[in-house]
Design a protein around this motif. Structure first.
Motif: not given
Length: 326
Positions: A56-64, A84-93, A95-99, A101-105
């Protein structure tokens, strides 16, 4: 055959040998939950005896809501007796760093993390829950981008370590299978946002097309299957052509026979060029049909190619003489 049996049948069609280690990508949504449940059910049958793990990858895009998805997957793993392997990633950050879209990131991060989980576990495959409706969306997305044959062939049931057992099942049948089993799943409200192009295609374009043909998703999926067969044939032809072309790769330089290239059919020429560019750059995604046509014409006509250096991606340059091009 009920919907649950169709789901199990899709897993059986993989014909995975006993002992195969599968990381099942599980977001908590209906498709991935159905995939995890079907894999677990099939793995307990005599002769299968696969080793399963949920990723599971938690994209941290939808808060709670994102955290609740992660908790749901962990609970599912405990109920099924799976790690279960689970990790959290800072998707918005990212996306901004690599220019991006949030979906592509999100997609890049998700596959990167799932691949890391698989290698750490020493697994064999990553199973993802893409279905026929996803395939239809992908084909339409690629169509409006002006993609070639590979793009219109959509997603493959098996691509490297990625397997897509549900690719020929509809979203409706997958959801119905969960209902038959009395299983719950998480809802991602962002899927109703029409801003992302894929969501717009899903809710507006495919919905409109379904009024013309109710099974439009299945029809587009069948078209992708047919085109993939053609694409696979051309890839095989290109691989054989590379042998005949006396290809030599040294670092970031690749050389090949000009004469043999000129004797190839145009569709094979295009695939040869994509493979050669990938050999020195590691990436062919930014090589457009226009780039390929420009390179092909240059090699075929023997015109001076120096000016192409500013018109090709990844800093690629092309030089041609009567015997070799590189």
């Amino acid at each position: 055959m009920n919907h649950w049996q169709q789901l199990i049948g899709a897993i059986d069609d993989l014909s995975l040998p006993a002992g195969t280690r599968v990381l099942v990508a599980t977001s908590g949504g209906s498709d991935s939950v159905a995939l995890a449940l079907a894999f677990h059910s099939a793995s307990t049958r005599p002769g299968n005896e696969w080793f399963l793990r949920l990723g599971h990858v938690n994209h941290c895009l939808r808060g709670s809501d994102s955290d609740a998805d992660e908790a749901f997957v962990r609970d599912l793993g405990r109920r099924l007796g799976l790690s279960v392997d689970s990790t959290q990633v800072e998707t918005s950050k990212y996306a901004a760093e690599h220019r991006l879209s949030v979906e592509t990131a999100a997609r890049e991060l998700r596959y990167r993390e799932l691949d890391r989980m698989l290698r750490t576990w020493d697994g064999d495959f990553i199973a993802v829950g893409h279905h026929a409706d996803d395939q239809a969306e992908t084909v339409l997305m690629n169509l409006v981008r002006g993609a070639g044959l590979d793009g219109l062939a959509g997603m493959s049931p098996r691509s490297g370590v990625i397997i897509r057992p549900l690719l020929h099942l509809s979203k409706k049948s997958i959801t119905a299978a969960l209902v038959e089993r009395g299983e719950s799943h998480r809802f991602d409200r962002s899927n109703d946002d029409l801003t992302p192009r894929r969501n717009f295609l899903r809710h507006r374009v495919l919905s409109a097309l379904s009024e013309i043909r109710p099974d439009v998703g299945a029809a587009l999926s069948r078209t992708a299957d047919s085109l993939r067969t053609d694409a696979d044939y051309l890839n095989d032809e290109a691989s054989r052509a590379l042998v005949q072309m006396d290809v030599r790769v040294t670092g970031q330089d690749v050389r090949a026979s000009t004469g043999v290239f000129r004797s190839l059919q145009r569709p094979v020429q295009a695939r040869v060029l994509r493979l050669l560019v990938e050999a020195i750059t590691g990436d062919k995604r930014d090589l457009s049909e226009e780039h390929v046509l420009l390179m092909s014409r240059t090699i075929s006509t023997g015109q001076r190619a120096r000016e192409l250096g500013t018109r090709l991606p990844h800093g690629v340059r092309l030089e041609v003489d009567s015997h070799r091009f590189h």
